[in-house]
Motif scaffolding. Structure first.
Motif, mmCIF file in Angstrom:
data_model
loop_
_atom_site.group_PDB
_atom_site.id
_atom_site.type_symbol
_atom_site.label_atom_id
_atom_site.label_comp_id
_atom_site.label_asym_id
_atom_site.label_seq_id
_atom_site.Cartn_x
_atom_site.Cartn_y
_atom_site.Cartn_z
ATOM 1 N N ARG A 1 0.834 -1.203 0.000
ATOM 2 C CA ARG A 1 0.000 0.000 0.000
ATOM 3 C C ARG A 1 0.874 1.261 0.000
ATOM 4 N NH1 ARG A 1 -1.378 3.734 3.168
ATOM 5 N NH2 ARG A 1 -0.476 2.809 5.035
ATOM 6 N N ARG A 2 1.938 1.252 0.823
ATOM 7 C CA ARG A 2 2.842 2.413 0.865
ATOM 8 C C ARG A 2 3.594 2.588 -0.452
ATOM 9 N NH1 ARG A 2 4.615 0.672 6.300
ATOM 10 N NH2 ARG A 2 6.596 0.182 5.315
ATOM 11 N N LEU A 3 4.009 1.486 -1.055
ATOM 12 C CA LEU A 3 4.679 1.564 -2.359
ATOM 13 C C LEU A 3 3.737 2.127 -3.422
ATOM 14 C CD1 LEU A 3 6.666 -1.799 -2.296
ATOM 15 C CD2 LEU A 3 7.667 0.506 -2.311
ATOM 16 N N GLU A 4 2.474 1.739 -3.360
ATOM 17 C CA GLU A 4 1.472 2.267 -4.291
ATOM 18 C C GLU A 4 1.250 3.764 -4.052
ATOM 19 O OE1 GLU A 4 -1.870 -0.208 -3.426
ATOM 20 O OE2 GLU A 4 -1.113 -1.892 -4.616
ATOM 21 N N GLU A 5 1.095 4.158 -2.796
ATOM 22 C CA GLU A 5 0.856 5.571 -2.469
ATOM 23 C C GLU A 5 2.016 6.466 -2.909
ATOM 24 O OE1 GLU A 5 0.075 5.693 1.726
ATOM 25 O OE2 GLU A 5 -2.033 5.112 1.476
ATOM 26 N N ARG A 6 3.241 5.964 -2.787
ATOM 27 C CA ARG A 6 4.425 6.743 -3.190
ATOM 28 C C ARG A 6 4.654 6.720 -4.699
ATOM 29 N NH1 ARG A 6 8.289 3.646 0.227
ATOM 30 N NH2 ARG A 6 9.739 4.176 -1.424
ATOM 31 N N GLY A 7 3.860 5.933 -5.420
ATOM 32 C CA GLY A 7 4.009 5.877 -6.868
ATOM 33 C C GLY A 7 5.134 4.962 -7.340
ATOM 34 N N VAL A 8 5.729 4.214 -6.410
ATOM 35 C CA VAL A 8 6.772 3.257 -6.788
ATOM 36 C C VAL A 8 6.140 2.082 -7.520
ATOM 37 C CG1 VAL A 8 8.524 1.650 -5.904
ATOM 38 C CG2 VAL A 8 8.277 3.924 -4.872
#
Length: 145
Positions: free
Chosen positions: A40-47
């Motif tokens: 979820r954090r990787l998705e939110e950061r656009g990674v």
């Protein structure tokens, strides 16, 4: 910034985007909820921009792939870009620096179809075509360290 576990998750998903949270947790030594939170954090950061599948175009009759270098004639850049976008057999295209403005990947069922599609560009651009024999390096991530 990504850490070693994030990189392990990204590489695992590049190999198989359908891996379950349980499988990813087992691979990383984390719990499934922890893996879910990291994703979820990787998705939110656009990674991590999305999850995808790989389809073999040959199963739809596209026996040939070509890499096409495209050099628009003066004043034709936008028209050529419009035409490339409009031809669905162009499956990838990059706008590049150098002598050519575009480098594109094209899937066709025959040499005749290749000629027909390239003829659509001929009044607006010069093209140089190479037939793909093999792809020794599939799409992959660059080193993340």
């Amino acid at each position: 910034m990504t850490d070693a576990i994030d990189q392990l998750l990204l590489n695992a998903l590049m190999e198989d985007s359908r891996r379950s949270l349980k499988a990813l947790a087992s691979l990383t030594g984390l719990s499934s909820p922890s893996v879910s939170e990291r994703l979820r954090r990787l998705e939110e950061r656009g990674v991590l921009k999305g999850y995808t599948v790989e389809v073999d175009a040959r199963s739809f009759g596209y026996q040939l792939q070509a890499i096409v270098r495209i050099r628009p004639l003066p004043g034709q850049l936008h028209e050529v870009e419009r035409q490339i976008i409009a031809i669905p057999e162009f499956t990838e295209c990059d706008k590049v620096t150098g002598d050519d403005c575009f480098i594109a990947r094209l899937h066709v069922r025959s040499m005749e179809q290749l000629d027909t599609l390239l003829d659509k560009l001929n009044s607006h651009a010069e093209t140089s075509t190479a037939i793909v024999k093999k792809t020794p390096v599939k799409r992959r991530l660059p080193p993340m360290d």
